[in-house]
Write a protein that holds these residues in place. Structure first.
Motif, PDB file in Angstrom:
ATOM      1  N   ASP A  32       0.726  -1.126  -0.055  1.00  5.00           N
ATOM      2  CA  ASP A  32       0.027   0.014  -0.053  1.00  5.00           C
ATOM      3  C   ASP A  32       0.805   0.982  -0.305  1.00  5.00           C
ATOM      4  O   ASP A  32       2.169   1.217   0.875  1.00  5.00           O
ATOM      5  N   LEU A  34       0.970   5.467   0.640  1.00  4.83           N
ATOM      6  CA  LEU A  34       0.131   6.771   1.555  1.00  4.83           C
ATOM      7  C   LEU A  34       0.761   8.123   1.264  1.00  4.83           C
ATOM      8  O   LEU A  34       2.373   7.909   0.002  1.00  4.83           O
ATOM      9  N   ASP A  35      -0.254   9.097   1.194  1.00 10.04           N
ATOM     10  CA  ASP A  35       0.479  10.373   1.776  1.00 10.04           C
ATOM     11  C   ASP A  35       0.474  11.140   2.619  1.00 10.04           C
ATOM     12  O   ASP A  35       0.725   9.858   3.092  1.00 10.04           O
ATOM     13  N   ALA A  37       0.045  12.560   4.724  1.00 10.83           N
ATOM     14  CA  ALA A  37      -1.459  12.443   5.607  1.00 10.83           C
ATOM     15  C   ALA A  37      -1.541  11.094   6.531  1.00 10.83           C
ATOM     16  O   ALA A  37      -1.978  10.921   7.105  1.00 10.83           O
ATOM     17  N   GLY A  38      -0.876   9.893   5.774  1.00 14.70           N
ATOM     18  CA  GLY A  38      -1.255   9.367   6.174  1.00 14.70           C
ATOM     19  C   GLY A  38      -2.614   8.246   5.376  1.00 14.70           C
ATOM     20  O   GLY A  38      -2.564   6.941   6.211  1.00 14.70           O
ATOM     21  N   ARG A  39      -2.914   9.162   4.634  1.00 14.14           N
ATOM     22  CA  ARG A  39      -4.760   7.722   4.190  1.00 14.14           C
ATOM     23  C   ARG A  39      -3.595   6.773   3.078  1.00 14.14           C
ATOM     24  O   ARG A  39      -2.723   7.907   1.846  1.00 14.14           O
ATOM     25  N   ILE A  40      -4.161   5.840   2.448  1.00 13.68           N
ATOM     26  CA  ILE A  40      -3.998   5.260   1.637  1.00 13.68           C
ATOM     27  C   ILE A  40      -4.317   5.905   0.123  1.00 13.68           C
ATOM     28  O   ILE A  40      -5.675   6.229  -0.246  1.00 13.68           O
ATOM     29  N   ILE A  41      -3.180   5.883  -1.392  1.00 14.31           N
ATOM     30  CA  ILE A  41      -4.452   6.497  -2.072  1.00 14.31           C
ATOM     31  C   ILE A  41      -4.272   5.132  -2.862  1.00 14.31           C
ATOM     32  O   ILE A  41      -4.521   5.698  -4.294  1.00 14.31           O
TER      33      ILE A  41
END
Length: 90
Positions: A32, A34-35, A37-41
């Motif tokens: 995975d 992440l950006d 900010a820690g969001r999965i992209i």
């Protein structure tokens, strides 16, 4: 979270091209992404290019993220997911 690289280019199909900062990108397949900010992209699906200068292809969760990430030259990260279950010996 470990540093993967920077977003370089994107396609309309929902793929992102990343210039890696890691030495061996082959071991990162199907992890995975992440950006900051820690969001999965998205998820790493392929590695292309020369051995000396590879590029990582990421399939984005949302197609509209590509333009946003490349315009900001966003730093991207990856996570190592742990497998659940038992290890079988024998």
């Amino acid at each position: 979270m470990r540093l993967l690289g920077i977003a370089e280019n994107y396609t309309r199909d929902g793929y992102l091209v990343v210039k890696p900062y890691v030495k061996n990108p082959l071991r990162l397949m199907y992890l995975d992404v992440l950006d900051s900010a820690g969001r999965i992209i998205g998820r790493i699906i392929d590695i292309i290019g020369k051995v000396e200068d590879p590029r990582i292809i990421v399939k984005l969760v949302d197609r509209d993220l590509g333009e946003f990430l490349t315009s900001r030259r966003e730093r991207l990260y990856y996570t190592v997911t742990r497998r659940r279950g038992r290890k079988y010996s024998g």
